[in-house]
Design an enzyme around this catalytic site. Structure first.
Site, PDB file in Angstrom:
ATOM      1  N   LYS A  22       0.839  -1.211   0.000  1.00  0.00           N
ATOM      2  CA  LYS A  22       0.000   0.000   0.000  1.00  0.00           C
ATOM      3  C   LYS A  22       0.871   1.257   0.000  1.00  0.00           C
ATOM      4  O   LYS A  22       0.665   2.165  -0.805  1.00  0.00           O
ATOM      5  CB  LYS A  22      -0.894   0.006   1.263  1.00  0.00           C
ATOM      6  CG  LYS A  22      -1.557   1.346   1.564  1.00  0.00           C
ATOM      7  CD  LYS A  22      -2.505   1.246   2.743  1.00  0.00           C
ATOM      8  CE  LYS A  22      -1.912   1.663   4.066  1.00  0.00           C
ATOM      9  NZ  LYS A  22      -1.594   3.096   4.206  1.00  0.00           N
ATOM     10  N   ASN A  23       1.820   1.302   0.914  1.00  0.00           N
ATOM     11  CA  ASN A  23       2.586   2.541   1.080  1.00  0.00           C
ATOM     12  C   ASN A  23       3.544   2.803  -0.083  1.00  0.00           C
ATOM     13  O   ASN A  23       4.014   3.933  -0.254  1.00  0.00           O
ATOM     14  CB  ASN A  23       3.359   2.522   2.411  1.00  0.00           C
ATOM     15  CG  ASN A  23       2.421   2.670   3.593  1.00  0.00           C
ATOM     16  OD1 ASN A  23       1.225   2.913   3.421  1.00  0.00           O
ATOM     17  ND2 ASN A  23       2.947   2.511   4.801  1.00  0.00           N
ATOM     18  N   CYS A 124      -5.471  12.741  12.876  1.00  0.00           N
ATOM     19  CA  CYS A 124      -6.136  11.462  12.640  1.00  0.00           C
ATOM     20  C   CYS A 124      -5.982  10.658  13.917  1.00  0.00           C
ATOM     21  O   CYS A 124      -5.352  11.114  14.853  1.00  0.00           O
ATOM     22  CB  CYS A 124      -5.532  10.727  11.446  1.00  0.00           C
ATOM     23  SG  CYS A 124      -4.010   9.909  11.794  1.00  0.00           S
ATOM     24  N   ARG A 129       0.032  14.184  13.488  1.00  0.00           N
ATOM     25  CA  ARG A 129       0.666  14.062  12.176  1.00  0.00           C
ATOM     26  C   ARG A 129       0.879  15.423  11.500  1.00  0.00           C
ATOM     27  O   ARG A 129       0.225  15.753  10.517  1.00  0.00           O
ATOM     28  CB  ARG A 129      -0.132  13.095  11.301  1.00  0.00           C
ATOM     29  CG  ARG A 129      -0.359  11.771  11.998  1.00  0.00           C
ATOM     30  CD  ARG A 129      -0.934  10.711  11.115  1.00  0.00           C
ATOM     31  NE  ARG A 129       0.106   9.998  10.376  1.00  0.00           N
ATOM     32  CZ  ARG A 129      -0.094   8.824   9.761  1.00  0.00           C
ATOM     33  NH1 ARG A 129      -1.254   8.274   9.781  1.00  0.00           N
ATOM     34  NH2 ARG A 129       0.878   8.249   9.132  1.00  0.00           N
ATOM     35  N   ASP A 311       4.255   0.410  12.154  1.00  0.00           N
ATOM     36  CA  ASP A 311       3.042  -0.214  11.624  1.00  0.00           C
ATOM     37  C   ASP A 311       2.863  -1.658  12.087  1.00  0.00           C
ATOM     38  O   ASP A 311       1.796  -2.237  11.882  1.00  0.00           O
ATOM     39  CB  ASP A 311       3.043  -0.162  10.087  1.00  0.00           C
ATOM     40  CG  ASP A 311       2.744   1.242   9.569  1.00  0.00           C
ATOM     41  OD1 ASP A 311       2.365   2.114  10.363  1.00  0.00           O
ATOM     42  OD2 ASP A 311       2.900   1.463   8.347  1.00  0.00           O
ATOM     43  N   ARG A 404      -8.837  -0.834   4.593  1.00  0.00           N
ATOM     44  CA  ARG A 404      -8.019   0.239   4.006  1.00  0.00           C
ATOM     45  C   ARG A 404      -6.662  -0.308   3.564  1.00  0.00           C
ATOM     46  O   ARG A 404      -6.044   0.246   2.656  1.00  0.00           O
ATOM     47  CB  ARG A 404      -7.773   1.340   5.046  1.00  0.00           C
ATOM     48  CG  ARG A 404      -8.920   2.306   5.237  1.00  0.00           C
ATOM     49  CD  ARG A 404      -8.451   3.490   6.069  1.00  0.00           C
ATOM     50  NE  ARG A 404      -7.125   3.874   5.646  1.00  0.00           N
ATOM     51  CZ  ARG A 404      -6.147   4.285   6.437  1.00  0.00           C
ATOM     52  NH1 ARG A 404      -6.351   4.425   7.721  1.00  0.00           N
ATOM     53  NH2 ARG A 404      -4.965   4.614   5.964  1.00  0.00           N
TER      54      ARG A 404
HETATM   55  C1  UD1 Z   1       4.286   6.758   6.431  1.00  0.00           C
HETATM   56  C2  UD1 Z   1       3.370   5.570   6.233  1.00  0.00           C
HETATM   57  C3  UD1 Z   1       2.895   5.044   7.584  1.00  0.00           C
HETATM   58  C4  UD1 Z   1       4.086   4.739   8.471  1.00  0.00           C
HETATM   59  C5  UD1 Z   1       5.028   5.953   8.566  1.00  0.00           C
HETATM   60  C6  UD1 Z   1       6.310   5.662   9.344  1.00  0.00           C
HETATM   61  C7  UD1 Z   1       2.292   6.017   4.107  1.00  0.00           C
HETATM   62  C8  UD1 Z   1       1.031   6.321   3.372  1.00  0.00           C
HETATM   63  N1  UD1 Z   1       2.236   5.970   5.449  1.00  0.00           N
HETATM   64  O1  UD1 Z   1       3.512   7.784   7.050  1.00  0.00           O
HETATM   65  O2  UD1 Z   1       2.145   3.844   7.355  1.00  0.00           O
HETATM   66  O3  UD1 Z   1       3.628   4.409   9.764  1.00  0.00           O
HETATM   67  O4  UD1 Z   1       5.392   6.391   7.244  1.00  0.00           O
HETATM   68  O5  UD1 Z   1       6.971   4.598   8.772  1.00  0.00           O
HETATM   69  O6  UD1 Z   1       3.318   5.747   3.511  1.00  0.00           O
HETATM   70  N2  UD1 Z   1       6.494  14.274  11.191  1.00  0.00           N
HETATM   71  C9  UD1 Z   1       6.610  15.601  11.574  1.00  0.00           C
HETATM   72  N3  UD1 Z   1       6.475  16.570  10.619  1.00  0.00           N
HETATM   73  C10 UD1 Z   1       6.220  16.256   9.312  1.00  0.00           C
HETATM   74  C11 UD1 Z   1       6.114  14.899   8.938  1.00  0.00           C
HETATM   75  C12 UD1 Z   1       6.255  13.919   9.897  1.00  0.00           C
HETATM   76  O7  UD1 Z   1       6.842  15.905  12.735  1.00  0.00           O
HETATM   77  O8  UD1 Z   1       6.109  17.180   8.502  1.00  0.00           O
HETATM   78  C13 UD1 Z   1       6.621  13.218  12.226  1.00  0.00           C
HETATM   79  C14 UD1 Z   1       5.303  12.459  12.394  1.00  0.00           C
HETATM   80  O9  UD1 Z   1       4.434  13.123  13.289  1.00  0.00           O
HETATM   81  C15 UD1 Z   1       5.776  11.159  12.947  1.00  0.00           C
HETATM   82  C16 UD1 Z   1       7.121  10.940  12.216  1.00  0.00           C
HETATM   83  O10 UD1 Z   1       7.519  12.228  11.762  1.00  0.00           O
HETATM   84  O11 UD1 Z   1       6.036  11.264  14.314  1.00  0.00           O
HETATM   85  C17 UD1 Z   1       7.052   9.977  11.058  1.00  0.00           C
HETATM   86  O12 UD1 Z   1       6.168  10.456  10.092  1.00  0.00           O
HETATM   87  P1  UD1 Z   1       6.357  10.099   8.538  1.00  0.00           P
HETATM   88  O13 UD1 Z   1       7.594   9.284   8.340  1.00  0.00           O
HETATM   89  O14 UD1 Z   1       6.220  11.365   7.789  1.00  0.00           O
HETATM   90  O15 UD1 Z   1       5.095   9.177   8.277  1.00  0.00           O
HETATM   91  P2  UD1 Z   1       4.050   9.287   7.120  1.00  0.00           P
HETATM   92  O16 UD1 Z   1       4.735   9.582   5.833  1.00  0.00           O
HETATM   93  O17 UD1 Z   1       2.901  10.120   7.549  1.00  0.00           O
END
Ligand code: UD1
Length: 423
Positions: A22-23, A124, A129, A311, A404
């Site tokens: 998915k990701n 969410c 996030r 995850d 999902r």
């Molecule tokens: C993606 C995956 C999700 C997985 C996660 C971590 C998808 C669709 N989702 O989510 O399943 O659990 O990677 O492997 O691919 N953060 C910030 N600021 C930002 C962005 C992130 O502080 O602008 C923090 C988030 O709150 C979190 C951490 O960074 O604590 C990791 O987030 P991130 O790696 O960005 O996860 P996603 O891309 O949302």
């Protein structure tokens, strides 16, 4: 009531086919917008998040068709068509939104035609996030942001390369930068990039389209932007999180299973072995021989790849409730990822939450079946694992959260010998 009915306690044995990731699939689908030619994305999982993304791409003017083994995407002819369509949606009060994963449309549409308006994708059930890393990085590339009435508008008059340092290796931010950088003028260097296999898959897809990216899989990516991209054919890798879910399912219930893709699952197989499983790699994938009763793991902490994935933290927690001894889990990526502790405790588990980041699990010999409500994707799948291992019958509602990310969790566990049906 709609839900998943499980008769627990059956040993699991056999082979299961693992769906596409998915990701990996979602940002690659977003990336198809960057060319004006047809792309074929094979091994795309038939899951709710992908169906919703396909719907969004159609709204943006693409012709998207499911084929036997994947998706054919024909982007709209003009570069600004998707952005124009997005703007029209906004005027109708339907800004691009819904799921966190549509956030990768930000980088793709900026790369495509330089402007986009979308609903702010924060907030969410697994935490706030934030998207500050995405915004800060894209600002360095010449993008201006405006936030108004819950909508986020982004516009770049001159999208250009930049030297970007991520203070945390965010998967989504790395993907958005990549999507914008391949079309920006000049070079972009990302230091502190995420190294997740799904980021590598996006780089592979973009490279197959003609992009020039150095350092794939490393924390420093160099993107030589500005080239023309063409359509391509790409096969999405199998889903390491789904494979890990089934692996932990087998440890909870005893029995054995063939799995894939082992090369991306080292931290997971190491954790499974510490729980007493034997993991053997063969041509067919990963063979898991589970212990009669799992062992406690001591300390398990989540982290960015190659560390143990957040995850799969819930799936590990479900198994550890039945392990011999005490285990400690430290969740370092998302807050609110311990929501399943309450339903697991109702099943007889002994989980004490120290705070939103630390849990102590004293293993019990048996869980008993319960009625439970899945309130997010990975936690929901973990409740299914608990139900499979528990004595008696369980019923899990909130199945749509599980759908999902899992094509058909009931079919897959039935393949392995479980008594589980969607009713
Ligand atoms: C993606 C995956 C999700 C997985 C996660 C971590 C998808 C669709 N989702 O989510 O399943 O659990 O990677 O492997 O691919 N953060 C910030 N600021 C930002 C962005 C992130 O502080 O602008 C923090 C988030 O709150 C979190 C951490 O960074 O604590 C990791 O987030 P991130 O790696 O960005 O996860 P996603 O891309 O949302």
């Amino acid at each position: 009531m709609k839900g998943i009915r499980i008769q627990g306690g059956m040993p699991l044995q056999g082979k299961v086919r693992i769906q596409g990731s998915k990701n990996a699939a979602l940002p690659i689908l977003a990336a198809t917008l960057l060319t004006n030619e047809v792309s074929y994305i094979q091994n795309c999982p038939r899951i709710e998040d992908v169906h919703r993304f396909v719907h969004l791409l159609r709204e943006l003017g693409c012709m998207v068709h499911w084929q036997e083994n994947g998706i054919r995407v024909q982007p709209g002819g003009r570069d600004d068509l998707p952005c124009e369509r997005a703007e029209a949606r906004r005027m109708r009060g339907e800004a691009i939104t819904g799921m966190r994963s549509s956030l990768c449309l930000l980088g793709a549409l900026l790369g495509k035609c330089g402007y986009v308006t979308m609903e702010h994708p924060g907030g969410c059930v697994i935490g706030d996030r934030p998207i500050d890393l995405h915004i800060h990085a894209l600002e360095q590339m010449g993008v201006e942001f405006l936030e108004e009435d819950g909508l986020l508008s982004a516009r770049a008059k001159n999208l250009h390369g930049a030297q970007i340092t991520l203070k945390f290796p965010s998967v989504g931010a790395t993907e958005n930068i990549l999507l914008a950088a391949v079309k920006a003028t000049g070079d972009t260097v990302i230091t502190g990039a995420a190294r997740e296999p799904e980021v590598i898959a996006l780089c592979e897809f973009l490279t197959a389209c003609g992009a020039s990216i150095e350092g794939m899989g490393s924390p420093e990516l160099i993107i030589h932007g500005g080239g023309d991209l063409h359509g391509t054919r790409y096969t999405v890798p199998t889903d390491r999180i789904v494979a890990g879910t089934y692996l932990f399912g087998c440890i909870g219930c005893g029995g054995s299973v063939h799995q894939a893709p082992w090369s991306q699952m080292e931290a997971v197989t190491v954790a499974a072995e510490r729980m007493g499983a034997q993991c053997t790699v063969s041509e067919e994938g990963l063979f898991v021989q589970a212990p009669v009763r799992p062992k406690s793991i001591g300390h398990l902490q989540t982290g960015p790849y190659p560390e143990f994935p957040t995850d799969l933290q819930s799936a590990a927690m479900a198994v550890l409730t039945m392990a011999e001894g005490i285990s400690y889990i430290e969740e370092n990526i998302f807050e609110n990822r311990f929501r399943i502790a309450e339903p697991l405790n109702l099943m007889g588990a002994q989980i004490v939450l120290k705070d939103g980041q630390h849990a102590v699990i004293t293993g019990v010999e048996h869980l008993h079946g319960e009625q439970m409500d899945a309130c997010e994707l990975r936690g929901g799948a973990a409740l299914v694992l608990a139900g499979l291992a528990a004595e008696g019958e369980s019923f899990v509602t909130g199945q749509h959260f599980i759908e999902r990310g899992y094509e058909n969790i009931c079919r897959d566990f039935r393949e392995l010998g479980a008594r589980i049906t969607s009713v």
